[in-house]
Design a protein around this motif. Structure first.
Motif, PDB file in Angstrom:
ATOM      1  N   ARG A 308      35.936  42.813  72.163  1.00  0.00           N
ATOM      2  CA  ARG A 308      37.212  42.329  71.698  1.00  0.00           C
ATOM      3  C   ARG A 308      38.429  43.701  71.772  1.00  0.00           C
ATOM      4  N   ALA A 309      39.444  43.478  72.250  1.00  0.00           N
ATOM      5  CA  ALA A 309      40.581  44.507  72.285  1.00  0.00           C
ATOM      6  C   ALA A 309      41.628  44.093  71.647  1.00  0.00           C
ATOM      7  N   ARG A 310      42.441  45.017  70.678  1.00  0.00           N
ATOM      8  CA  ARG A 310      43.668  44.547  70.209  1.00  0.00           C
ATOM      9  C   ARG A 310      44.530  45.942  70.275  1.00  0.00           C
ATOM     10  N   VAL A 311      45.723  45.762  70.655  1.00  0.00           N
ATOM     11  CA  VAL A 311      46.719  46.762  70.638  1.00  0.00           C
ATOM     12  C   VAL A 311      48.225  46.097  69.754  1.00  0.00           C
ATOM     13  N   GLY A 312      48.672  47.066  69.163  1.00  0.00           N
ATOM     14  CA  GLY A 312      49.923  46.786  68.351  1.00  0.00           C
ATOM     15  C   GLY A 312      50.599  47.841  67.954  1.00  0.00           C
ATOM     16  N   GLY A 313      51.889  47.695  67.278  1.00  0.00           N
ATOM     17  CA  GLY A 313      52.557  48.515  66.574  1.00  0.00           C
ATOM     18  C   GLY A 313      53.832  48.105  65.754  1.00  0.00           C
ATOM     19  N   ALA A 314      54.352  49.013  65.153  1.00  0.00           N
ATOM     20  CA  ALA A 314      55.470  48.638  64.276  1.00  0.00           C
ATOM     21  C   ALA A 314      56.725  48.620  65.153  1.00  0.00           C
ATOM     22  N   THR A 315      57.431  47.650  65.160  1.00  0.00           N
ATOM     23  CA  THR A 315      58.780  47.342  65.723  1.00  0.00           C
ATOM     24  C   THR A 315      59.906  48.705  65.272  1.00  0.00           C
ATOM     25  N   GLN A 316      59.776  49.120  64.070  1.00  0.00           N
ATOM     26  CA  GLN A 316      60.701  50.193  63.645  1.00  0.00           C
ATOM     27  C   GLN A 316      60.187  51.600  64.346  1.00  0.00           C
ATOM     28  N   ALA A 838      42.875  34.427  73.379  1.00  0.00           N
ATOM     29  CA  ALA A 838      43.693  35.557  73.037  1.00  0.00           C
ATOM     30  C   ALA A 838      44.658  34.963  71.697  1.00  0.00           C
ATOM     31  N   SER A 839      45.244  36.102  71.139  1.00  0.00           N
ATOM     32  CA  SER A 839      45.804  35.859  69.913  1.00  0.00           C
ATOM     33  C   SER A 839      47.031  36.792  69.820  1.00  0.00           C
ATOM     34  N   LEU A 840      47.849  36.334  69.164  1.00  0.00           N
ATOM     35  CA  LEU A 840      49.027  37.147  68.742  1.00  0.00           C
ATOM     36  C   LEU A 840      49.337  37.006  67.421  1.00  0.00           C
ATOM     37  N   SER A 841      49.622  38.324  66.757  1.00  0.00           N
ATOM     38  CA  SER A 841      49.822  38.069  65.138  1.00  0.00           C
ATOM     39  C   SER A 841      51.122  39.067  65.028  1.00  0.00           C
ATOM     40  N   ALA A 879      48.617  42.069  69.801  1.00  0.00           N
ATOM     41  CA  ALA A 879      47.904  41.292  70.529  1.00  0.00           C
ATOM     42  C   ALA A 879      46.459  41.694  70.592  1.00  0.00           C
ATOM     43  N   THR A 880      45.649  40.483  70.661  1.00  0.00           N
ATOM     44  CA  THR A 880      44.105  40.675  70.649  1.00  0.00           C
ATOM     45  C   THR A 880      43.540  39.782  71.805  1.00  0.00           C
ATOM     46  N   LEU A 881      42.606  40.310  72.613  1.00  0.00           N
ATOM     47  CA  LEU A 881      41.823  39.589  73.596  1.00  0.00           C
ATOM     48  C   LEU A 881      40.453  39.548  73.258  1.00  0.00           C
ATOM     49  N   ARG A 882      39.586  38.390  73.251  1.00  0.00           N
ATOM     50  CA  ARG A 882      38.305  38.343  72.836  1.00  0.00           C
ATOM     51  C   ARG A 882      37.698  37.599  73.905  1.00  0.00           C
ATOM     52  N   TYR A 883      36.463  38.033  74.396  1.00  0.00           N
ATOM     53  CA  TYR A 883      35.693  37.515  75.115  1.00  0.00           C
ATOM     54  C   TYR A 883      34.153  37.101  74.439  1.00  0.00           C
ATOM     55  N   SER A 884      33.722  36.129  74.549  1.00  0.00           N
ATOM     56  CA  SER A 884      32.339  35.776  73.796  1.00  0.00           C
ATOM     57  C   SER A 884      31.711  34.848  75.010  1.00  0.00           C
ATOM     58  N   LEU A 885      30.201  35.371  75.107  1.00  0.00           N
ATOM     59  CA  LEU A 885      29.401  34.797  75.807  1.00  0.00           C
ATOM     60  C   LEU A 885      27.909  34.570  75.198  1.00  0.00           C
TER      61      LEU A 885
END
Length: 885
Positions: A308-316, A838-841, A879-885
């Motif tokens: 799993r990888a997630r990156v994000g930030g505050a728009t301000q 993929a997810s977007l929060s 944004a998060t990208l997850r890979y399951s196997l």
């Protein structure tokens, strides 16, 4: 006639299961079950859950192990559409209070979850989930004689029995807790849009943001915010030390002398679910469980791997976050093992990056910089047909840093905080004759913190503290007697726990050790056997518990608890609890440094210019805190409104000898008449000299030179046992999921009244600036489309408050935010992307700033908001990208 019909249905269930078992036995390769990656067409009408499980078993080719009468009185909802086998099963069990666990390639086990509430499901919603006997059977296997004693055969003895031991709310298998419980499931963790454990818990309306948390600012009430990036859980606004934190039922080591537990040391990637027990529970879990218990359940029995990888930030601006995690597990016959790692890095947010704090010192950290590594593991292994070992482990290493300025260009300091913590907790479970089970468990936890402080005068301050906690205990649970209405079951046990603090606060030593011996007992009795035909008395259950703890230095404390569940009809359950709780003073309550601070008197509420001393210290003469709490509520699941659940709970906690700093709000210390017993007016120069000489630390944050003739008062704010504190309110939760869209809501009304000393009037604490809001709520909807896309929207609301620090007093507006999460399974686009999601929060989608509060800047100029009730982060997109196997 109805009885004969029920007997006929039971016989058909047994016959069906016999056929399934016979087919399994005759197959050389075992069951050829459906590939769970393939969606099947299902058409199972609304009916009894027993019949629905039979239909599911026929199509999925699984044998289902289940307790006798576990599904009595429970109806499943209609299941029509294309789902994988397990997705179909989850939908059938969604509102039943039951869950499942895969035993092997042929078999799965259906057992009570017992914590049926969640962020989206009201507590204990399924009134029939507890309508069962305690003897276990398979769907399709003939039932054993319920009175038969001795060990079961190898084919019957399985981890199913051990899996049913409840870890939150009761220690008795098959019992239904009468206390209100919230459960945050793994699915809800994914849909919350949160990446850190503390923020996840603070979304619950029953929690308070104030206390020790990363975005809480030093104020006239809270001078010890989350300096090290710590996150605590503050249920009911009673303080984070009144909430007991557990991991799979085991205690973590607290952080520093404040003995609060840092939940950010528990990575979200490790969790299967979080159980929140919203009731005083010292009788079950010991001291500290005054406001409730939060039990983090680490995942186990996982077969596969996940990245799993997630990156994000505050728009301000600021707050850029990176999170990376990996987990891998393997399951084999009789055991499993899971291991994982988690990395988090988050940039700071400074006051100069926000309009609402632009007049404050620009280097004030609204959010500290944070870097954290975490590792986790869990495993279990059946050593024989009646012995199983399991173990969990956690490790965290974190560095956080923040800067504090007392006004632009004023006194400033910067802190770098290194924290390292671990937990290791093994347990052995043994099945005994006559259906009894015994457990022997231990845990060892350690937390070390190193705080390096540099101020703008060139001074350096280094504080190192180490907390350790270890426990060893044993318990046994089983049936005492067979009553006409069901099994009378009991659990008894005891153990020993040691907690220690070893601190060097810049040359000031603070050391303490506490030993606790404990014994507990619990019993659960079905007073009236379950029946769908007996109008007005469908079921009645009683649960009682008692615990005795002997704390070194404070003597023995006995804490009882009782709970009752009454179902007049299958659709509704009325429940109530009553109990007592106990908490010994914390190490910092007893041993805190004597700190004297020189303030500008108007910042402490003086109408006249001048200076004032704030005199603070620990108190070795403190007595333990005690509380009496009770709850009353009901859970309604009407059959005539499909997929609807409603839960209502009233709670009342009466705290006695509450340990508090008597000046609730330093900004009114010199203006509120209630504080007069703790204020020395016009102190002499010799009195001033005496407290300075006695101090372990002395700070001048007034911005003015010290002049004894300018000192108007000495404010004494050391710890004392308050006369009383009463916390009461109402929780309401609902869920309505008629189809692909699920609507949910969770609301909490709260009132806190405190009486500092008996001669003073009771004062309202809730609804004031820096204190818990009188109302918090969250509600929303989740929409599933074609089993590949899910959209979740959640509205969060915090009621307004009174700013009694500002002169004149003013109203602080309410705060409403919207959170959005979108999830998409990329495998629906092409087989090459199978396993990718993929997810977007978007948290605080409309970028709502904290409401203006002039009192926020009385002691710390420019911080014109209440960080205890609103976050300064603003809109945050990840944004998060997850890979399951």
């Amino acid at each position: 006639m109805k009885k004969n019909m029920r007997n006929a249905i039971a016989a058909s269930v047994s016959a069906m299961a016999l056929i399934c078992v016979a087919e399994a036995a005759s197959s050389d390769a075992g069951f050829e079950r459906a590939d769970n990656s393939v969606a099947l067409e299902w058409n199972i009408p609304a009916q009894s859950l027993t019949d629905a499980l039979i239909a599911w078993s026929e199509q999925s080719n699984f044998v289902v192990l289940i307790e006798d009468d576990l599904t009595a009185g429970i109806r499943s909802r209609e299941l029509i559409g294309a789902f994988t086998s397990f997705e179909a099963l989850e939908r059938l069990l969604a509102a039943s209070g039951l869950t499942y666990k895969i035993r092997d390639e042929q078999t799965l086990i259906v057992s009570p979850r017992l914590q049926t509430a969640s962020m989206t499901v009201p507590a204990d919603v399924n009134n029939a989930a507890g309508m069962r006997d305690s003897q276990r059977v398979e769907i399709g296997r003939e039932r054993d004689d319920p009175e038969q004693s001795g060990r079961r055969s190898d084919s019957e003895r399985s981890s199913a029995d051990r899996d049913q031991i409840v870890v939150t709310g009761t220690r008795i298998r098959g019992a239904s807790p009468a206390a209100p419980i919230q459960t945050i499931t793994r699915q809800e963790i994914e849909r919350s849009g949160q990446s850190q454990t503390g923020e996840l818990l603070r979304t619950l309306p029953q929690t308070f943001r104030g206390g020790i948390n990363p975005t809480v600012q030093p104020t006239t009430v809270n001078t010890n915010s989350g300096l090290g990036g710590d996150s605590t859980v503050n249920l009911r606004g009673m303080g984070p030390d009144a909430t007991l934190i557990l991991v799979n039922g085991r205690r973590l080591a607290p952080i520093g002398g404040g003995e609060t537990t840092d939940v950010s040391a528990i990575p979200l990637a490790a969790l299967d679910r979080v159980d929140v027990l919203l009731d005083g529970s010292s009788a079950l879990y010991g001291a500290d469980a005054v406001a409730g218990v939060v039990n983090f359940i680490v995942a186990d029995d996982y077969d596969g791997a996940e990245l799993r990888a997630r990156v994000g930030g505050a728009t301000q601006g600021g707050g850029f976050e990176q999170t990376y995690s990996a987990a891998a597990g393997e399951r084999w016959k009789g055991g499993s093992f899971l291991v994982g790692a988690d990395y988090l890095k988050q940039n700071p947010i400074f006051a100069g990056e926000r309009d609402f704090s632009e007049t404050a010192g620009p280097l004030n950290s609204l959010l500290p910089a944070n870097r954290q590594w975490s590792g986790f593991m869990s495993g279990n292994q059946e050593l024989s047909s009646f012995v199983e070992l399991d173990v969990i482990g956690l490790y965290t290493n974190r560095r956080a840093s923040r800067t504090t300025e007392y006004g632009a260009g004023g006194f400033a300091d910067s802190k770098t905080v290194d924290t390292e913590s671990f937990l290791i907790a093994p347990r052995a479970t043994v099945e005994l004759p006559a259906g009894w089970t015994a457990q022997i468990e231990g845990s060892a936890a350690r937390s070390t913190r190193d705080i390096e402080t540099t101020d703008n005068f060139g001074g350096d301050f280094d504080a190192v503290s180490t907390n350790t906690a270890w426990t060893i205990g044993a318990a046994t649970e089983g049936k005492i007697a067979r009553l006409p209405s069901g099994d009378l079951r009991a659990a008894i046990g005891g153990g020993y726990r040691e907690e220690a603090l070893d601190a060097d606060l810049g040359g000031t030593l603070r050391n303490g050790t506490r030993n606790i011996a404990f014994f507990f007992g619990e019993a659960s009795a079905p007073l009236v056997s379950p029946s769908e035909d007996r109008l007005g008395l469908a079921r009645l259950e009683l649960n009682v518990a008692v615990r005795v703890e002997d704390h070194s230095g404070f003597g023995a404390a006995t804490t009882p608890k009782a709970g009752v569940r009454y179902a007049p009809i299958p659709d509704i359950v009325f429940r109530g609890t009553w109990g007592k709780s106990f908490r010994a003073p914390r190490f910092d309550h007893l041993l805190a440094d004597h700190v004297v601070t020189l303030w500008n008197a108007p910042n402490l509420g003086s109408a006249d210019p001048g200076l004032a001393f704030l005199n603070f210290s620990g108190n070795p003469d403190l007595e333990p805190e005690r509380a009496t709490s009770w709850t009353a509520g009901f859970d309604w699941t009407p059959q005539f409104i499909p997929a609807f659940d409603l839960s209502v709970t009233y709670f009342d906690i009466d705290f006695r000898d509450r340990i508090v700093s008597p000046i609730v709000n330093l900004g009114s210390a010199l203006s509120d008449p209630a504080h007069e017993p703790f204020v020395d007016r016009d102190p002499s120069a010799s009195a001033q000299s005496a407290i300075i000489d006695a101090a372990d630390q002395f700070f001048n944050i007034s911005g003015l030179p010290y002049d004894p003739n300018a000192v108007l008062a000495i404010v004494n704010s050391g710890f004392v046992n308050a006369s009383s504190q009463q916390v009461r309110g109402t929780d309401v939760s609902f869920r309505f999921a008629p189809g692909d869209v699920a609507f949910f809501g969770d609301f909490s009304w709260l009132r806190i009244d405190t009486q500092t000393i008996p001669t003073f009037a009771v004062s309202r604490q809730s609804g004031l600036i820096f204190q818990p809001a009188e109302f918090r709520g969250r509600g929303g909807a989740s929409w599933e489309i074609d089993d590949s896309f899910t959209a979740t929207a959640i509205v969060n609301y915090v009621s307004g408050s009174k700013d009694n620090v500002a002169m004149p007093a003013a109203e602080v507006s309410s705060w409403t935010t919207l959170d959005l999460t979108l999830q998409y399974r990329l495998g629906s686009l092409t087989n090459a992307l199978d396993g990718f999601e993929a997810s977007l929060s978007v948290t605080n989608a409309f970028d709502e700033d904290p409401p203006f509060a002039a009192g926020g800047g009385v002691a710390f100029p420019g911080m014109l908001f209440d960080s205890a009730n609103a976050s300064p982060v603003g809109r945050f997109i990840a944004a998060t990208l997850r890979y399951s196997l």
